[in-house]
Design a protein around this motif. Structure first.
Motif, mmCIF file in Angstrom:
data_model
loop_
_atom_site.group_PDB
_atom_site.id
_atom_site.type_symbol
_atom_site.label_atom_id
_atom_site.label_comp_id
_atom_site.label_asym_id
_atom_site.label_seq_id
_atom_site.Cartn_x
_atom_site.Cartn_y
_atom_site.Cartn_z
ATOM 1 N N GLN A 1 60.872 51.895 47.692
ATOM 2 C CA GLN A 1 60.004 52.744 48.498
ATOM 3 C C GLN A 1 59.050 53.555 47.623
ATOM 4 O OE1 GLN A 1 61.183 56.611 50.378
ATOM 5 N NE2 GLN A 1 61.191 55.381 52.264
ATOM 6 N N ALA A 2 59.490 53.938 46.436
ATOM 7 C CA ALA A 2 58.664 54.763 45.557
ATOM 8 C C ALA A 2 57.763 53.952 44.640
ATOM 9 C CB ALA A 2 59.561 55.660 44.714
ATOM 10 N N ALA A 3 58.057 52.662 44.473
ATOM 11 C CA ALA A 3 57.279 51.817 43.556
ATOM 12 C C ALA A 3 57.312 50.393 44.079
ATOM 13 C CB ALA A 3 57.850 51.883 42.146
ATOM 14 N N ALA A 4 56.321 50.047 44.910
ATOM 15 C CA ALA A 4 56.285 48.747 45.575
ATOM 16 C C ALA A 4 55.094 47.928 45.102
ATOM 17 C CB ALA A 4 56.221 48.924 47.088
ATOM 18 N N LEU A 5 55.214 46.610 45.271
ATOM 19 C CA LEU A 5 54.159 45.675 44.898
ATOM 20 C C LEU A 5 53.877 44.752 46.077
ATOM 21 C CD1 LEU A 5 52.382 44.570 42.514
ATOM 22 C CD2 LEU A 5 54.251 42.955 42.073
ATOM 23 N N SER A 6 52.599 44.624 46.431
ATOM 24 C CA SER A 6 52.158 43.701 47.474
ATOM 25 C C SER A 6 51.323 42.612 46.810
ATOM 26 C CB SER A 6 51.321 44.444 48.510
ATOM 27 O OG SER A 6 50.863 43.569 49.521
ATOM 28 N N ILE A 7 51.623 41.342 47.145
ATOM 29 C CA ILE A 7 51.050 40.221 46.406
ATOM 30 C C ILE A 7 50.337 39.264 47.361
ATOM 31 C CG2 ILE A 7 51.548 38.346 44.786
ATOM 32 C CD1 ILE A 7 54.293 39.730 44.301
ATOM 33 N N GLY A 8 49.061 39.008 47.075
ATOM 34 C CA GLY A 8 48.323 37.964 47.777
ATOM 35 C C GLY A 8 48.169 38.226 49.256
ATOM 36 N N GLY B 1 46.578 36.457 53.222
ATOM 37 C CA GLY B 1 45.559 35.626 53.831
ATOM 38 C C GLY B 1 44.679 36.466 54.751
ATOM 39 N N PRO B 2 43.697 35.866 55.366
ATOM 40 C CA PRO B 2 43.458 34.416 55.399
ATOM 41 C C PRO B 2 42.779 33.891 54.137
ATOM 42 C CG PRO B 2 41.790 35.567 56.665
ATOM 43 C CD PRO B 2 42.774 36.613 56.242
ATOM 44 N N GLY B 3 42.992 32.610 53.886
ATOM 45 C CA GLY B 3 42.260 31.918 52.846
ATOM 46 C C GLY B 3 42.817 32.017 51.450
ATOM 47 N N GLY B 4 43.964 32.656 51.251
ATOM 48 C CA GLY B 4 44.539 32.746 49.925
ATOM 49 C C GLY B 4 43.948 33.882 49.112
ATOM 50 N N VAL B 5 44.341 35.121 49.421
ATOM 51 C CA VAL B 5 43.861 36.303 48.713
ATOM 52 C C VAL B 5 44.494 36.367 47.327
ATOM 53 C CG1 VAL B 5 43.814 38.825 48.749
ATOM 54 C CG2 VAL B 5 43.464 37.543 50.860
ATOM 55 N N THR B 6 43.715 36.711 46.299
ATOM 56 C CA THR B 6 44.232 36.727 44.927
ATOM 57 C C THR B 6 44.350 38.140 44.366
ATOM 58 O OG1 THR B 6 42.013 36.424 44.030
ATOM 59 C CG2 THR B 6 43.332 34.430 44.432
ATOM 60 N N THR B 7 44.592 39.102 45.221
ATOM 61 C CA THR B 7 44.717 40.491 44.794
ATOM 62 C C THR B 7 46.135 40.991 45.039
ATOM 63 O OG1 THR B 7 42.410 40.887 45.385
ATOM 64 C CG2 THR B 7 43.776 42.811 45.055
ATOM 65 N N SER B 8 46.632 41.786 44.093
ATOM 66 C CA SER B 8 47.891 42.485 44.313
ATOM 67 C C SER B 8 47.633 43.989 44.316
ATOM 68 C CB SER B 8 48.910 42.130 43.225
ATOM 69 O OG SER B 8 48.455 42.515 41.945
ATOM 70 N N PHE B 9 48.499 44.724 45.005
ATOM 71 C CA PHE B 9 48.375 46.169 45.092
ATOM 72 C C PHE B 9 49.714 46.812 44.740
ATOM 73 C CE2 PHE B 9 45.107 44.613 48.007
ATOM 74 C CZ PHE B 9 44.016 45.389 47.658
ATOM 75 N N GLU B 10 49.630 47.924 44.026
ATOM 76 C CA GLU B 10 50.822 48.700 43.685
ATOM 77 C C GLU B 10 50.848 49.994 44.485
ATOM 78 O OE1 GLU B 10 51.082 49.411 39.515
ATOM 79 O OE2 GLU B 10 50.786 47.300 38.975
ATOM 80 N N TRP B 11 52.051 50.382 44.874
ATOM 81 C CA TRP B 11 52.268 51.641 45.593
ATOM 82 C C TRP B 11 53.199 52.519 44.767
ATOM 83 C CZ3 TRP B 11 51.057 54.687 49.652
ATOM 84 C CH2 TRP B 11 51.993 55.629 50.072
ATOM 85 N N ASP B 12 52.792 53.793 44.555
ATOM 86 C CA ASP B 12 53.644 54.724 43.813
ATOM 87 C C ASP B 12 53.847 56.027 44.564
ATOM 88 O OD1 ASP B 12 51.214 55.937 43.577
ATOM 89 O OD2 ASP B 12 51.133 55.912 41.383
ATOM 90 N N GLY B 13 53.671 55.972 45.870
ATOM 91 C CA GLY B 13 53.775 57.172 46.678
ATOM 92 C C GLY B 13 52.432 57.850 46.882
ATOM 93 N N ALA B 14 51.416 57.344 46.190
ATOM 94 C CA ALA B 14 50.045 57.835 46.306
ATOM 95 C C ALA B 14 49.168 56.670 46.734
ATOM 96 C CB ALA B 14 49.593 58.411 44.964
ATOM 97 N N PRO B 15 47.853 56.846 46.905
ATOM 98 C CA PRO B 15 46.997 55.721 47.254
ATOM 99 C C PRO B 15 47.168 54.548 46.309
ATOM 100 C CG PRO B 15 45.787 57.760 47.464
ATOM 101 C CD PRO B 15 47.126 58.122 46.857
ATOM 102 N N VAL B 16 47.173 53.330 46.878
ATOM 103 C CA VAL B 16 47.464 52.130 46.106
ATOM 104 C C VAL B 16 46.325 51.757 45.179
ATOM 105 C CG1 VAL B 16 49.069 51.157 47.756
ATOM 106 C CG2 VAL B 16 46.644 50.695 48.004
ATOM 107 N N THR B 17 46.678 51.028 44.113
ATOM 108 C CA THR B 17 45.696 50.516 43.185
ATOM 109 C C THR B 17 45.712 49.005 43.234
ATOM 110 O OG1 THR B 17 47.336 50.584 41.401
ATOM 111 C CG2 THR B 17 45.887 52.488 41.642
ATOM 112 N N ALA B 18 44.573 48.378 42.953
ATOM 113 C CA ALA B 18 44.439 46.923 43.075
ATOM 114 C C ALA B 18 44.432 46.263 41.720
ATOM 115 C CB ALA B 18 43.147 46.578 43.813
ATOM 116 N N LYS B 19 45.124 45.107 41.628
ATOM 117 C CA LYS B 19 45.081 44.261 40.443
ATOM 118 C C LYS B 19 44.990 42.821 40.901
ATOM 119 C CE LYS B 19 47.579 47.483 37.505
ATOM 120 N NZ LYS B 19 48.588 47.681 36.451
ATOM 121 N N THR B 20 44.328 42.001 40.103
ATOM 122 C CA THR B 20 44.120 40.604 40.495
ATOM 123 C C THR B 20 45.346 39.773 40.201
ATOM 124 O OG1 THR B 20 41.756 40.776 40.105
ATOM 125 C CG2 THR B 20 42.686 38.563 40.139
ATOM 126 N N VAL B 21 45.666 38.882 41.151
ATOM 127 C CA VAL B 21 46.769 37.935 40.988
ATOM 128 C C VAL B 21 46.233 36.562 41.331
ATOM 129 C CG1 VAL B 21 47.545 38.490 43.310
ATOM 130 C CG2 VAL B 21 49.075 37.265 41.809
#
Length: 255
Positions: A223-230, A232-252
């Protein structure tokens, strides 16, 4: 997509577009491609760590395209066949470890749940609200798990034996989720909304919106440190991290 692990040691494998076998691990900074799955698929469950993980169920390319009972175990280097599930399903809810995993609901047997002991799957008690497309992946351990969303907004906790109805969330089909236990979880997004909600064991709290309009993403972490990966639609190549604050984006690069 099948996902498991934590933000600093995560696995993302399979998924769409089409039927993917690609696997990648994340170290908190960068993604690295590793050995492919044996069976390309999407919509599978996942559980465990980047040294001892498992994916199960999903839809495979065939021909013909079919829901599968197949599971594969990851040892940190390669994939090996695990025990087959009893019920073939896609868009399955999942949580736990490689030797104590749960697979619940799914398109193909919407109210079934099964437990894995590292060798074989055994049928557990059915969920109360049959559905598919629950937030992927779900939260917790075999004795303290949680599922929410899907083709309803209902939430159910699992104590290793019994599924119990909890307070409904606002998360519908094909969102993401993470949590080390069923009483401290985070779930985000669905097909028509980017809502994010946290769960404290008794109530939902709406928090910072997910920064993209996607679905079918993979999720792992706490809950305090989550990762969201990819997604759709179309096959998204971005991942996002959650640390209890607004998420940051990284490419996957996994789809």
């Amino acid at each position: 997509m099948g996902t498991f692990g934590i933000v600093s040691a995560a696995m993302g494998t399979g998924g769409r577009p089409g039927y993917q076998a690609t696997s990648e691990t994340y170290n908190g900074t960068a993604w690295t491609e590793v050995n492919d799955l044996n069976d390309a698929r999407f919509g599978m469950g996942g559980a465990g760590t980047t040294t001892a993980g498992i994916v199960y169920g999903g839809e495979t390319s065939g021909p013909p395209t079919v829901n599968t009972t197949n599971s594969e175990e990851w040892d940190g280097t390669s994939w090996a066949e695990g025990g087959n599930m009893n019920a073939a399903r896609v868009y399955i809810g999942s949580f736990g470890t490689q030797t104590a995993a749960v697979g619940a609901t799914g398109n193909g047997d919407t109210d079934a749940s099964e437990e894995y002991d590292g060798t074989s799957w055994a049928s557990g008690n059915n969920v109360n609200d049959g559905r598919y497309g629950v937030a992927n992946n779900c939260s917790g351990t075999l004795t303290d798990g949680l599922i929410t969303g899907g083709t309803s907004t209902s939430t159910e906790s699992y104590d290793g034996t019994t599924w119990t109805e909890e307070t409904d969330s606002s998360i519908l089909a094909f969102g993401g989720g993470a949590g080390a236990t069923g009483s401290a979880a985070i779930f985000w997004c669905y097909e028509t909304s980017n809502i994010t909600q946290t769960w404290n064991g008794s109530a939902w709290t709406t928090t910072t919106n997910y920064p993209a309009s996607v679905s079918n993403m993979g999720g792992c972490g706490t809950q305090a440190a989550a990762l969201s990966i990819g997604g759709g639609p179309g096959g998204v190549t971005t991942s996002f991290e959650w640390d209890g604050a607004p998420v940051t984006a990284k490419t996957v690069t996994v789809s």
